[in-house]
Design an enzyme around this catalytic site. Structure first.
Site, short mmCIF file in Angstrom:
data_model
loop_
_atom_site.label_atom_id
_atom_site.label_comp_id
_atom_site.label_asym_id
_atom_site.label_seq_id
_atom_site.Cartn_x
_atom_site.Cartn_y
_atom_site.Cartn_z
N ASP A 80 70.84 62.84 19.96
CA ASP A 80 70.75 63.51 21.26
C ASP A 80 69.29 63.69 21.65
O ASP A 80 68.38 63.55 20.82
CB ASP A 80 71.46 64.86 21.22
CG ASP A 80 71.76 65.40 22.61
OD1 ASP A 80 71.52 64.68 23.60
OD2 ASP A 80 72.23 66.55 22.71
N LYS A 81 69.12 64.01 22.91
CA LYS A 81 67.80 64.32 23.47
C LYS A 81 67.94 65.64 24.19
O LYS A 81 68.97 65.94 24.78
CB LYS A 81 67.42 63.20 24.43
CG LYS A 81 66.30 63.51 25.39
CD LYS A 81 66.82 63.98 26.72
CE LYS A 81 65.70 64.54 27.57
NZ LYS A 81 66.21 65.11 28.83
N HIS A 82 66.87 66.44 24.17
CA HIS A 82 66.90 67.67 24.96
C HIS A 82 65.51 67.93 25.51
O HIS A 82 64.51 67.68 24.85
CB HIS A 82 67.34 68.85 24.10
CG HIS A 82 67.79 70.02 24.92
ND1 HIS A 82 69.06 70.14 25.43
CD2 HIS A 82 67.12 71.13 25.33
CE1 HIS A 82 69.16 71.27 26.11
NE2 HIS A 82 68.00 71.89 26.07
N SER A 83 65.47 68.42 26.73
CA SER A 83 64.19 68.72 27.35
C SER A 83 64.04 70.23 27.49
O SER A 83 65.03 70.95 27.65
CB SER A 83 64.14 68.06 28.73
OG SER A 83 63.17 68.69 29.53
N THR A 120 71.07 69.64 33.84
CA THR A 120 71.91 68.44 33.87
C THR A 120 73.32 68.71 34.40
O THR A 120 73.88 67.91 35.15
CB THR A 120 71.98 67.85 32.44
OG1 THR A 120 70.65 67.60 32.01
CG2 THR A 120 72.76 66.55 32.41
N ARG A 168 69.15 85.15 30.86
CA ARG A 168 67.70 84.91 30.83
C ARG A 168 67.24 84.34 32.16
O ARG A 168 66.18 84.70 32.68
CB ARG A 168 67.33 83.93 29.70
CG ARG A 168 67.27 84.59 28.34
CD ARG A 168 67.17 83.54 27.24
NE ARG A 168 65.96 82.77 27.28
CZ ARG A 168 65.90 81.46 26.97
NH1 ARG A 168 66.98 80.80 26.60
NH2 ARG A 168 64.75 80.82 27.02
N SER A 183 67.88 78.85 21.74
CA SER A 183 68.80 78.31 22.74
C SER A 183 69.00 76.80 22.54
O SER A 183 70.12 76.30 22.49
CB SER A 183 68.22 78.59 24.13
OG SER A 183 68.89 77.85 25.11
N LYS A 187 72.40 74.86 20.18
CA LYS A 187 73.27 73.85 20.80
C LYS A 187 73.18 72.52 20.05
O LYS A 187 74.17 71.87 19.77
CB LYS A 187 72.86 73.60 22.26
CG LYS A 187 73.19 74.74 23.20
CD LYS A 187 72.98 74.33 24.65
CE LYS A 187 71.53 74.25 25.07
NZ LYS A 187 70.96 75.44 25.66
N LYS A 188 71.96 72.14 19.75
CA LYS A 188 71.77 70.81 19.16
C LYS A 188 72.28 70.75 17.72
O LYS A 188 72.87 69.76 17.30
CB LYS A 188 70.28 70.41 19.22
CG LYS A 188 69.72 70.35 20.61
CD LYS A 188 70.35 69.27 21.46
CE LYS A 188 71.04 69.80 22.68
NZ LYS A 188 71.58 68.78 23.58
N1 URA Z 1 66.59 74.51 27.62
C1 URA Z 1 67.50 75.24 26.94
O1 URA Z 1 68.57 74.76 26.59
N2 URA Z 1 67.20 76.50 26.66
C2 URA Z 1 66.04 77.07 27.01
O2 URA Z 1 65.84 78.21 26.69
C3 URA Z 1 65.09 76.31 27.72
C4 URA Z 1 65.39 75.01 28.01
#
Ligand code: URA
Length: 438
Positions: A80-83, A120, A168, A183, A187-188
């Site tokens: 996976d990728k996350h930004s 997304t 938040r 956060s 998830k990841k």
């Molecule tokens: N992306 C996330 O999933 N969580 C954050 O806190 C900031 C960016």
């Protein structure tokens, strides 16, 4: 113990124990803590920060607030990728189908818009019918069938992040490293990944404006991933201007389909470049390619042959979206919008673009949320026609605002125009990829 005891402790700058953090996250998940108590503790965490052990406790507690996925029946590398979030940052919509077309499986749990940045899930919901609320069973089935799925946190998957994330956003407590790490990584890590690539944004449109903060965040994310057995790398990338051409949900999906159709224009190129760089890392970590040169070749072929677009189409079908957008991306764009050109007030070179202001402006006319339960207007958006260092003449369009009416233009048109600082001398181009953390 009562919620107010924990809040008091953190308010007064004390360190929370693992039991106390577990109690908090349990309270978020079983809804025994009220939103105002959660928000108060988050603000106390924001102001007084969490140390490394508290950061690790909260990440673990959030990860265990729901089910963890098991893809052991899928033979493919799970990636996976996350930004960390930016303006016009839409690369997930390119990376997931691209990686899937190379034989990787991408179970992508995504977020909604946060602060001035887009999300997304909001982008995907601008596709007619597209369902981001999948059960874990549906989610896994779609990954099996087309190589990737995109959905939000659910009541059985990282529910604590779903709640905390939206609070938040509404309480201005996003930009703090421990909460971002918790956060993202909760998830990841719950996705059962083999490899993860992170896009840590830095600049005036990112949560981490300063490079040194972005680097700290990138290292914290990479260390957390690797220490939990997930091969993790991070790229620190520039967010001193919107990434690619469009900002705004349906326009961003439109841009991604144009790129997947090999119809990208000059303004879209940087977005494609960041997408390719990030996907290269996934191919290398998954042993599909040995070098970035080899990975890049594979990715260009998948784009040019239309194989990545076919993955995208299949995913849209499986998630109940209208697949016709793949043939006619124009149908994503609302015909009832009014267009206003944002014009240069003098001649010169673009020396600075206040990116967060652009994100906030589009969010304020409905592109994002100011309260957690606000409805999003997917259609409104902005096209950046010019980039940093471009030479412009007075009166030339810097960009185009797509909005509902003249009063929205009156509300933000001037903000968009003054977001561009035009100077007499040309500045050096900023590097798009600033650093790789492995
Ligand atoms: N992306 C996330 O999933 N969580 C954050 O806190 C900031 C960016």
């Amino acid at each position: 113990v009562r919620p107010q005891d924990i809040i008091t402790k953190k308010r007064d700058g004390e360190r929370l124990s693992q039991d106390e953090i577990n109690y908090f996250i349990r309270g978020v998940t079983d809804e025994s803590w009220a939103d105002y108590q959660i928000s108060a503790l988050i603000m106390a965490m924001f102001i007084n920060e969490l140390d490394l052990s508290e950061q690790s406790y909260i990440t673990q507690a959030m990860l265990n607030s729901g089910k963890v996925m098991d893809f052991s029946d899928i033979e493919l590398p799970i990636v996976d990728k996350h930004s960390t979030g930016g303006v016009g940052d839409k690369t997930s919509l390119i990376i997931a189908p691209l990686a899937a077309s190379c034989g990787l499986a991408v179970p992508m749990i995504s977020g909604r818009g946060l602060g001035h940045t887009g999300g997304t899930l909001d982008k995907l919901e601008s596709i007619e019918g597209f369902n981001v609320n999948l059960t874990t069973v549906e989610f896994k089935q779609i990954v099996r069938e087309c190589g990737y799925a995109m959905a939000g946190q659910t009541t059985d998957f990282v529910p604590a992040d779903k709640k905390i994330y939206s609070l938040r956003d509404a309480t201005a407590t996003v930009p703090t490293i421990p909460l971002i790490v918790a956060s993202i990584m909760s998830k990841k890590l719950a996705e059962g990944l083999d490899s993860l690539v992170l896009d840590v944004k830095t600049g005036n449109g990112a949560f981490m404006r300063e490079f040194k903060d972005a680097e700290r965040l990138a290292r914290a994310l990479v260390e957390t991933g690797n220490s939990c057995g997930v091969k993790t790398q991070a790229l620190i990338t520039d967010m001193n201007q919107p990434l690619g051409k469009y900002v705004g949900n349906s326009h961003e999906v439109y841009e991604c389909i144009k790129v997947l159709r090999n119809e990208s224009d000059e303004q879209m190129k940087p977005m494609l470049e960041v997408s390719i760089e990030l996907t290269c890392r996934l191919l290398i970590m998954s042993d599909v390619a040995k070098s970035t040169g080899e990975a890049r070749k594979i990715l260009i072929e998948k784009l040019e042959s239309g194989k990545a677009l076919e993955k995208f189409r299949k995913n849209v079908e499986l998630q109940n979206g209208n697949p016709k957008i793949c043939d006619k991306p124009e149908i994503l764009l609302d015909k009832d919008l009014e267009l206003f050109e944002i014009k240069a007030d003098r001649s010169g070179y673009i020396g600075e673009i206040q990116t967060e202001e652009i994100g906030k402006a589009i969010s304020s006319i409905g592109g994002g949320r100011t309260k957690a339960d606000d409805r999003v207007d997917h259609a409104v958006g902005y096209a950046a026609l010019t980039r940093l260092c471009d030479e412009v003449k007075v009166g030339e369009p810097l960009g185009i605002l797509y909005c509902r009416n003249q009063s929205q233009n009156e509300a933000i048109g001037e903000t968009l125009r003054t977001a561009y600082k035009i100077v007499d001398t040309e500045k050096n181009q900023l590097e798009l990829i600033k650093k790789v953390i492995t």
